[in-house]
Design a protein around this motif. Structure first.
Motif, short mmCIF file in Angstrom:
data_model
loop_
_atom_site.label_atom_id
_atom_site.label_comp_id
_atom_site.label_asym_id
_atom_site.label_seq_id
_atom_site.Cartn_x
_atom_site.Cartn_y
_atom_site.Cartn_z
N LYS A 142 0.83 -1.21 0.00
CA LYS A 142 0.00 0.00 0.00
C LYS A 142 0.87 1.27 0.00
O LYS A 142 0.65 2.17 -0.81
CB LYS A 142 -0.93 0.00 1.21
CG LYS A 142 -2.20 0.74 0.92
CD LYS A 142 -3.20 0.71 2.03
CE LYS A 142 -4.28 1.73 1.71
NZ LYS A 142 -5.34 1.75 2.70
N ASP B 231 -14.74 -5.81 -1.39
CA ASP B 231 -15.12 -4.41 -1.59
C ASP B 231 -15.39 -3.67 -0.28
O ASP B 231 -15.78 -2.50 -0.30
CB ASP B 231 -16.37 -4.34 -2.49
CG ASP B 231 -17.55 -5.09 -1.88
OD1 ASP B 231 -17.34 -5.85 -0.89
OD2 ASP B 231 -18.68 -4.92 -2.38
N GLN B 232 -15.15 -4.33 0.84
CA GLN B 232 -15.44 -3.71 2.14
C GLN B 232 -14.23 -2.90 2.66
O GLN B 232 -13.08 -3.33 2.48
CB GLN B 232 -15.81 -4.78 3.16
CG GLN B 232 -17.09 -5.52 2.84
CD GLN B 232 -18.29 -4.58 2.82
OE1 GLN B 232 -18.57 -3.88 3.77
NE2 GLN B 232 -18.99 -4.53 1.68
N PRO B 233 -14.51 -1.78 3.31
CA PRO B 233 -13.39 -0.93 3.77
C PRO B 233 -12.50 -1.60 4.84
O PRO B 233 -11.35 -1.21 4.99
CB PRO B 233 -14.09 0.31 4.33
CG PRO B 233 -15.51 -0.10 4.56
CD PRO B 233 -15.82 -1.16 3.55
N TRP B 234 -13.03 -2.59 5.55
CA TRP B 234 -12.25 -3.23 6.62
C TRP B 234 -11.35 -4.36 6.12
O TRP B 234 -10.54 -4.90 6.88
CB TRP B 234 -13.19 -3.77 7.72
CG TRP B 234 -14.30 -4.65 7.21
CD1 TRP B 234 -15.54 -4.26 6.80
CD2 TRP B 234 -14.26 -6.08 7.00
NE1 TRP B 234 -16.29 -5.32 6.37
CE2 TRP B 234 -15.52 -6.46 6.49
CE3 TRP B 234 -13.30 -7.06 7.22
CZ2 TRP B 234 -15.84 -7.80 6.18
CZ3 TRP B 234 -13.61 -8.39 6.92
CH2 TRP B 234 -14.87 -8.74 6.40
N GLU C 41 -8.77 -4.61 4.04
CA GLU C 41 -7.31 -4.45 4.02
C GLU C 41 -6.71 -4.68 5.40
O GLU C 41 -5.65 -5.30 5.53
CB GLU C 41 -6.93 -3.05 3.52
CG GLU C 41 -7.19 -2.87 2.03
CD GLU C 41 -6.62 -1.57 1.48
OE1 GLU C 41 -6.77 -1.35 0.28
OE2 GLU C 41 -6.02 -0.78 2.24
#
Lengths: 201, 201
Positions: free
Chosen positions: B27, B105-108, B110
């Motif tokens: 990242k 596709d969920q923000p958590w 990663e």
């Protein structure tokens, strides 16, 4: 009191594609970093056999082999080294390794080493062919017949065998490998890490 | 006319030590380079089986395995990632891969991915253990039971299986792997090369 300067040991095998990358750049990298290194020719064959492999992993695992050739193509381009995929892989590097072992202290040996790799990996030459070796030795101003004869002496064969045993004892399982302050680093992409480690201690 | 921006595909496997290195740094590296990347979870097991291996190469070849653990120790130190050699290797990453596939596709997700690797490679946790997974999911504010149930749906299992087939078709034989402009780059140490290749075209 004098402190011995640490030296990077560079273990390479003439049949190894990734060794070519390091042979092609180690001198300039080490000069830039102010590091001394020593050439350590050895044979991967006996070490692969110890691991139960009778061929190069790049032939045993075709997907890995296919990738390797493209990776080498990209890396040689990056390092400015000539490259052409040889028709046969791996070549037999025994004779070249014996010559290198016998004449490691000669000023022409570094050129010999690099030129062998270039013949192998950019000119499709069989580096175990006596004529190819003689032509190269003659071009370096050496008496090819004498060099070949001396490299085949019992003492020299034994020396290369012992070097390979030493490699195995050091935990070496592939080439190129680097030993820095007693620690093993494997692969051309670890050259910088090995130098950093050597400088740190 | 708009030109589609190239994306780096990052193929990783939860049982893979070298995937941990890339998960821990991709990242920040991509942000620094202004590159977008996509997470591509897949399973190495079926791919190793295709190559005739029923275990990790690091177990099949002990000298290679011994080296790998020391290399990972040095690299995690370099990258500032916590590390402790797990008692068992490899762990079974199937459940974690299914969760990641279902909730990509969920923000958590990663954080979930990175935390799984940290549990595995710095806290000796069995990442196939349902309690360990539930604890992590709950700590991320998720309904663990629901997440686990959805990840075990036939459709999601099939999706992960198809991703693994796609990996194989792309020539992927190990992890981590990167696809940049259709070209394969293997290993954490090729991340920079992959980015360079993506930017060049």
């Amino acid at each position: 009191m004098s402190v011995a300067k640490s030296i990077l040991s560079f273990w390479f095998e003439f049949s190894s594609t990734y060794s070519y990358l390091s042979v092609g750049r180690i001198k300039s990298v080490c000069e830039k970093e102010g590091i001394e290194f020593e050439w350590k020719p050895f044979l991967l064959g006996p070490i692969f056999k110890e691991q139960g492999m009778s061929d190069s992993p790049f032939n045993i695992y075709p997907a890995k082999g296919k990738y390797m050739w493209r990776d080498i193509e990209r890396k040689t381009e990056k390092y400015g080294l000539p490259f052409r995929k040889p028709d046969i892989f791996p070549r037999n590097g025994l004779k070249a390794a014996r010559i290198t072992t016998a004449f490691l202290d000669q000023p022409w040996i570094e050129t010999f080493i690099l030129e062998i790799y270039k013949l192998e990996f950019s000119q499709n030459v069989d580096i175990s062919d006596k004529t190819a070796l003689s032509d190269l030795l003659n071009s370096l101003g050496q008496n090819a017949e004498e060099v070949l004869l001396l490299s085949e002496s019992t003492e020299n064969k034994e020396l290369l065998r012992k070097n390979t045993e030493e490699a195995s004892k050091l935990g070496i399982f592939g080439a190129p490998s680097f030993i820095a302050n007693g620690e093993l680093f494997w692969g051309d992409d670890r050259l910088e890490d090995a130098i950093e480690f050597l400088k740190r201690v």
